[in-house]
Design a protein around this motif. Structure first.
Motif, mmCIF file in Angstrom:
data_model
loop_
_atom_site.group_PDB
_atom_site.id
_atom_site.type_symbol
_atom_site.label_atom_id
_atom_site.label_comp_id
_atom_site.label_asym_id
_atom_site.label_seq_id
_atom_site.Cartn_x
_atom_site.Cartn_y
_atom_site.Cartn_z
ATOM 1 N N ASN A 529 -9.645 25.893 -43.891
ATOM 2 C CA ASN A 529 -8.349 26.633 -43.226
ATOM 3 C C ASN A 529 -7.313 26.413 -42.071
ATOM 4 O O ASN A 529 -8.442 27.014 -40.822
ATOM 5 N N SER A 530 -6.121 26.307 -41.953
ATOM 6 C CA SER A 530 -5.006 26.611 -40.534
ATOM 7 C C SER A 530 -5.686 28.018 -40.401
ATOM 8 O O SER A 530 -5.120 28.247 -39.340
ATOM 9 N N ASP A 531 -5.540 29.066 -41.529
ATOM 10 C CA ASP A 531 -5.875 30.103 -40.546
ATOM 11 C C ASP A 531 -7.209 31.061 -40.507
ATOM 12 O O ASP A 531 -7.575 32.318 -40.419
ATOM 13 N N GLY A 532 -8.604 30.446 -40.428
ATOM 14 C CA GLY A 532 -9.826 29.718 -40.205
ATOM 15 C C GLY A 532 -10.610 30.838 -41.366
ATOM 16 O O GLY A 532 -12.012 30.662 -40.921
ATOM 17 N N THR A 533 -9.825 30.667 -42.679
ATOM 18 C CA THR A 533 -10.961 30.392 -43.518
ATOM 19 C C THR A 533 -11.566 29.378 -44.298
ATOM 20 O O THR A 533 -11.399 28.263 -43.021
ATOM 21 N N PHE A 534 -12.273 29.443 -45.152
ATOM 22 C CA PHE A 534 -12.817 27.627 -45.500
ATOM 23 C C PHE A 534 -12.845 28.258 -46.641
ATOM 24 O O PHE A 534 -13.359 29.571 -47.656
ATOM 25 N N THR A 535 -12.590 27.006 -47.754
ATOM 26 C CA THR A 535 -12.845 27.093 -49.056
ATOM 27 C C THR A 535 -14.145 26.639 -49.155
ATOM 28 O O THR A 535 -14.224 25.282 -48.264
ATOM 29 N N THR A 536 -15.929 26.959 -50.144
ATOM 30 C CA THR A 536 -16.788 26.075 -50.355
ATOM 31 C C THR A 536 -16.497 24.998 -51.621
ATOM 32 O O THR A 536 -16.273 26.188 -52.907
ATOM 33 N N PHE A 537 -16.855 23.835 -51.752
ATOM 34 C CA PHE A 537 -16.954 22.892 -52.703
ATOM 35 C C PHE A 537 -18.395 22.716 -53.442
ATOM 36 O O PHE A 537 -18.287 22.124 -54.214
ATOM 37 N N GLY A 538 -19.578 23.458 -52.821
ATOM 38 C CA GLY A 538 -20.661 23.366 -53.147
ATOM 39 C C GLY A 538 -21.670 22.085 -52.403
ATOM 40 O O GLY A 538 -21.495 22.142 -51.565
ATOM 41 N N THR A 539 -22.360 21.934 -52.910
ATOM 42 C CA THR A 539 -23.505 20.779 -51.775
ATOM 43 C C THR A 539 -23.538 19.444 -52.855
ATOM 44 O O THR A 539 -23.218 19.275 -54.231
ATOM 45 N N VAL A 540 -24.088 18.636 -52.476
ATOM 46 C CA VAL A 540 -23.768 17.393 -52.716
ATOM 47 C C VAL A 540 -25.632 16.906 -52.543
ATOM 48 O O VAL A 540 -25.890 16.903 -51.042
ATOM 49 N N ALA A 541 -26.673 15.808 -53.001
ATOM 50 C CA ALA A 541 -27.375 15.696 -52.711
ATOM 51 C C ALA A 541 -28.029 14.801 -52.276
ATOM 52 O O ALA A 541 -27.087 13.297 -53.178
ATOM 53 N N THR A 542 -28.159 14.549 -51.640
ATOM 54 C CA THR A 542 -28.035 12.934 -50.689
ATOM 55 C C THR A 542 -29.923 12.345 -51.197
ATOM 56 O O THR A 542 -29.374 10.554 -51.038
ATOM 57 N N GLY A 543 -30.420 12.749 -51.349
ATOM 58 C CA GLY A 543 -32.250 12.048 -51.549
ATOM 59 C C GLY A 543 -32.591 11.600 -49.910
ATOM 60 O O GLY A 543 -33.996 11.194 -50.880
ATOM 61 N N GLU A 544 -32.153 12.265 -49.637
ATOM 62 C CA GLU A 544 -32.377 12.146 -48.029
ATOM 63 C C GLU A 544 -33.596 13.313 -47.547
ATOM 64 O O GLU A 544 -33.121 14.597 -48.554
ATOM 65 N N ARG A 545 -34.890 13.584 -46.929
ATOM 66 C CA ARG A 545 -35.105 14.711 -47.296
ATOM 67 C C ARG A 545 -34.146 15.690 -46.203
ATOM 68 O O ARG A 545 -34.767 17.062 -46.143
ATOM 69 N N SER A 546 -33.981 15.770 -45.111
ATOM 70 C CA SER A 546 -33.476 15.794 -43.940
ATOM 71 C C SER A 546 -32.082 14.844 -43.817
ATOM 72 O O SER A 546 -31.771 13.705 -44.091
ATOM 73 N N VAL A 547 -30.673 15.795 -43.092
ATOM 74 C CA VAL A 547 -29.717 15.079 -42.330
ATOM 75 C C VAL A 547 -29.314 15.235 -41.437
ATOM 76 O O VAL A 547 -29.333 15.961 -40.524
ATOM 77 N N MET A 548 -29.232 13.904 -40.697
ATOM 78 C CA MET A 548 -28.628 14.510 -39.557
ATOM 79 C C MET A 548 -27.851 13.765 -38.471
ATOM 80 O O MET A 548 -26.672 14.262 -37.986
ATOM 81 N N ASP A 549 -27.401 13.909 -39.448
ATOM 82 C CA ASP A 549 -25.558 12.377 -39.074
ATOM 83 C C ASP A 549 -24.663 12.361 -40.550
ATOM 84 O O ASP A 549 -25.222 12.112 -41.537
ATOM 85 N N VAL A 550 -23.012 12.688 -40.482
ATOM 86 C CA VAL A 550 -22.694 12.404 -41.522
ATOM 87 C C VAL A 550 -21.673 11.583 -41.020
ATOM 88 O O VAL A 550 -20.885 12.319 -39.791
ATOM 89 N N THR A 551 -21.220 10.473 -41.574
ATOM 90 C CA THR A 551 -19.883 10.019 -41.862
ATOM 91 C C THR A 551 -18.788 9.212 -42.345
ATOM 92 O O THR A 551 -19.276 8.973 -43.597
ATOM 93 N N TYR A 552 -18.095 9.421 -42.617
ATOM 94 C CA TYR A 552 -17.474 8.294 -44.099
ATOM 95 C C TYR A 552 -16.979 6.862 -43.665
ATOM 96 O O TYR A 552 -15.895 7.157 -42.224
ATOM 97 N N ASP A 553 -16.896 5.642 -43.513
ATOM 98 C CA ASP A 553 -16.906 4.737 -43.443
ATOM 99 C C ASP A 553 -16.282 3.964 -44.580
ATOM 100 O O ASP A 553 -16.133 3.500 -45.730
ATOM 101 N N ALA A 554 -14.616 3.871 -44.126
ATOM 102 C CA ALA A 554 -14.180 3.758 -44.344
ATOM 103 C C ALA A 554 -14.048 2.170 -45.098
ATOM 104 O O ALA A 554 -13.310 1.581 -46.730
ATOM 105 N N GLY A 555 -14.808 1.142 -44.201
ATOM 106 C CA GLY A 555 -15.089 -0.611 -44.926
ATOM 107 C C GLY A 555 -15.549 -0.094 -45.897
ATOM 108 O O GLY A 555 -15.157 -1.175 -47.331
ATOM 109 N N THR A 556 -16.365 0.504 -46.126
ATOM 110 C CA THR A 556 -17.365 0.193 -47.767
ATOM 111 C C THR A 556 -16.878 1.358 -48.723
ATOM 112 O O THR A 556 -17.748 1.607 -49.971
ATOM 113 N N GLN A 557 -15.639 2.022 -48.283
ATOM 114 C CA GLN A 557 -15.636 3.569 -49.311
ATOM 115 C C GLN A 557 -16.783 4.016 -49.418
ATOM 116 O O GLN A 557 -16.397 4.371 -50.739
#
Length: 645
Positions: A529-557
């Motif tokens: 949020n623009s006032d410095g607060t944030f809203t937490t929408f929970g977690t997503v399980a990736t099936g990976e043991r760890s996550v080192m980087d995250v990206t959104y790819d519009a090509g594959t959606q």
């Protein structure tokens, strides 16, 4: 002063059709098809792998056991895709000690593997790279149809570190071996044989009486006494009769020589100059041998003082069902050696998160541990710091201008600002500080302070143990995901249980941020949020043991969660499932020619950059280790390949 590396480029390896009648039936690229795994129990299953960059037809191909009588088999597919797998059950029983030979429809030997008693139980498999690794006996479950486990077993025997490194089929028909291990290996009873199944294996000692052993990091050469021709192979067997390594080449593929690129690792390529008894240079011209998809090529350049590569740690297996890399198998080194040495990182490594600028895909942003950001642009095929922004990067601070953020991941927001994750303050690295910071890259000066900073540390008490190792398992990556994608795909808001409605969160902007947690491989979803607060929408399980980087790819959606060698160098693409939750869709591993390192950063170029159906993919090596000391990749942080449009 850091010396520049020689220019590097990948080689596209294709087959060359010979003039003689038998070879005329050989499909282009046949020499890139390798036997990858075989079991001599139960169904006597065989796995083939295509290490080339183009599909290969298997029509009319045959196999034999040690009777060398070719017989047709029924593959799981009639064509083997680039980077793909095909399996078949042997029509002939394979014994406890046996031989498997693979032939084209024209009778040319493609590949061969020999094993001693029980060495193919549960299976013999290539380890250290599908299609290119050395043969060892697997110690766990088989992996037919999928990438071989990175370790297979976790400790590869010393003998399997010995590789055929270079072959020439002109003049003396010389073979070069290289020992990539840490101890000498006796060659006293080792043998070799070519692609003529009528030939008996010859001993290395009879060809070169002085070749009794090969030292760690050393070479042995010998002249073949059985002759090497066009459309031929060399198969190396240890004293027990197990195949250790092999190479196959098409017409003129070993003239003047066929070399592994980089030295001791990767696939083969035709070289313009032989380098027998010395490190391979591989400034090749294509048309090379088996396992010859993309290569990492060229000279390494000298390492500058303070630029110390770090050997990777924490290697683990890939998630179940991981698929081969869908793009090209050609990969190039994409930066100058020791390019990211800074005043705060004693080792000059640690390039981590990567993100293409969606408004200007000729710009690649990069985060370096110990509070640095780099704006990279292409020059001579390499990604280099943009001197107009900063030739040496810009430092970042926490809000208030103090502290040293352990900057790991970054993404570009819709306003062009950079959003950077930190998992701790390196001034007090045993205490977690899991934050997302917003920086304006157009701000002047050599040091940037955040416009906003959101602190989520309290959500992860498991990281606050007083241990710097636990504190170092926080936010590793972050990706901006537009609201339009979430609503178009029917994402269910975890806070309301109904379809996500961005209007319910008026201060969050036009999208959400997905932060990857190294601790357990989950994504944590936030509205910033623009006032410095944030809203937490929970977690997503990736099936990976760890996550080192995250990206959104519009090509594959898709949202992409990347894991390094901890998870077998994999990328999980996530979608919104039929139930409205974000779920894993498919997981890909890296191209097989790449090193198995702490490759923590990953970015795919926008589809606007597509050429001939492909766009660039870039990886970053957190430890600049490459294939190890003395190789052309040592001291480099960036690799460039291709991904489908």
């Amino acid at each position: 002063m850091c010396a520049s590396a020689l220019t590097l480029s990948g080689l596209l390896v294709t087959g060359v059709i010979a003039a003689d009648p038998a070879a005329a039936a050989d499909p282009a690229g046949y020499q890139n098809v390798r036997i990858n795994e075989v079991t001599s129990s139960n169904s006597d299953t065989v796995e083939l792998y295509n290490s080339g960059s183009a599909p290969v037809s298997l029509s009319g191909w045959k196999m034999s056991d040690n009777g060398f009588s070719p017989q047709a088999f029924s593959p799981s597919a009639g064509t083997i895709a680039a980077g793909g797998f095909v399996t078949f059950d042997s029509p002939k029983g394979l014994g406890d000690a046996d031989t498997l030979v693979l032939y084209t429809s024209g009778g040319t030997v493609v590949d061969r593997v020999d094993w001693a008693t029980d060495e193919a139980k549960p299976a013999m498999a290539r380890c250290g790279g599908d299609g290119t690794g050395g043969w060892v006996t697997e110690t766990s479950a088989t992996t037919f149809g999928f990438v071989n486990a990175p370790g297979c077993p976790s400790s590869v025997p010393a003998a399997s570190r010995v590789r055929i490194n270079e072959v020439t089929s002109s003049g003396a028909d010389t073979v070069e071996l290289y020992n990539g291990g840490t101890s000498a290996v006796s060659l006293a009873s080792w043998r070799y044989v070519d692609g003529d199944t009528g030939h008996s294996a010859a001993t290395i000692s009879s060809s070169s009486p002085s070749a009794t052993s090969i030292p760690a990091g050393g070479y042995v050469t010998f002249d073949s006494t059985i002759g090497l021709g066009d459309n031929d192979s060399v198969f190396l067997l240890d004293g027990s009769g197990d195949t250790v390594d092999s190479v196959t080449w098409a017409t003129d593929g070993a003239k003047p020589s066929d070399q592994r690129c980089a030295n001791g690792t990767g696939g083969f390529a035709t070289a313009t100059t032989a380098t027998l008894g010395a490190a391979n240079s591989c400034p090749g011209s294509g048309g090379g041998g088996g396992g010859g998809g993309g290569q990492l090529l060229g000279g390494g350049g000298s390492l500058t003082s303070g630029c110390t590569p770090e050997e990777p740690s924490g290697t683990g297996s890939a998630p179940s069902g991981t698929q081969p890399w869908p793009g090209g198998q050609d990969v190039t080194i994409a930066d100058n050696v020791c390019a990211f040495t800074t005043s705060t990182g004693p080792e000059g490594r640690d390039l981590s998160g990567l993100a293409f600028d969606p408004s200007n895909p000729s710009v690649l942003w990069a985060a370096k541990n110990k509070n640095w950001l780099f704006k990279l642009v292409k020059s001579g095929g390499k990604w280099i710091p943009d001197a107009s922004w900063s030739a040496t990067g810009k430092q970042i601070r926490f809000a208030g201008g103090s502290g040293e953020p352990d900057s790991e991941g970054l993404t570009v927001g819709p306003n062009g600002h950079l959003y950077v994750t930190s998992e701790r303050d390196n001034d007090d690295n045993s205490v977690p500080e899991d934050t997302i910071m917003e920086f304006d890259p157009s701000a002047s000066g050599s040091t940037l302070t955040p416009i906003h900073q959101w602190d989520m540390t309290a959500q992860f008490p498991q990281l606050d143990t007083g241990s710097k190792d636990d504190a170092n398992l926080g936010f590793e990556g972050v990706g901006y995901v537009p609201d339009s994608w979430l609503t178009a795909n029917g994402w269910t808001d975890p806070l309301t249980g109904a379809a996500y409605n961005p209007a319910n969160y008026p201060l969050h902007g036009s999208g959400l941020f997905f932060a990857g947690l190294e601790w357990d491989g989950t994504l944590h979803v936030y509205g910033l949020n623009s006032d410095g607060t944030f809203t937490t929408f929970g977690t997503v399980a990736t099936g990976e043991r760890s996550v080192m980087d995250v990206t959104y790819d519009a090509g594959t959606q898709r949202i992409v969660a990347t894991c390094d060698n901890t998870c077998g160098e994999t990328h999980t693409f996530l979608k919104v499932g039929s139930g409205g939750a974000i779920v894993p869709d498919v997981t890909y591993t890296n191209p097989t020619v790449m090193p198995v390192d702490n490759l923590e950063g990953f970015a795919i170029a926008p589809t606007s950059t597509c050429v001939a159906g492909s766009r660039e993919a870039v990886w970053s090596d957190d430890g600049i280790y490459g294939f190890g000391s003395g190789t052309s990749s040592s001291g480099h942080a960036l690799y460039s390949g291709t991904f489908p449009c």
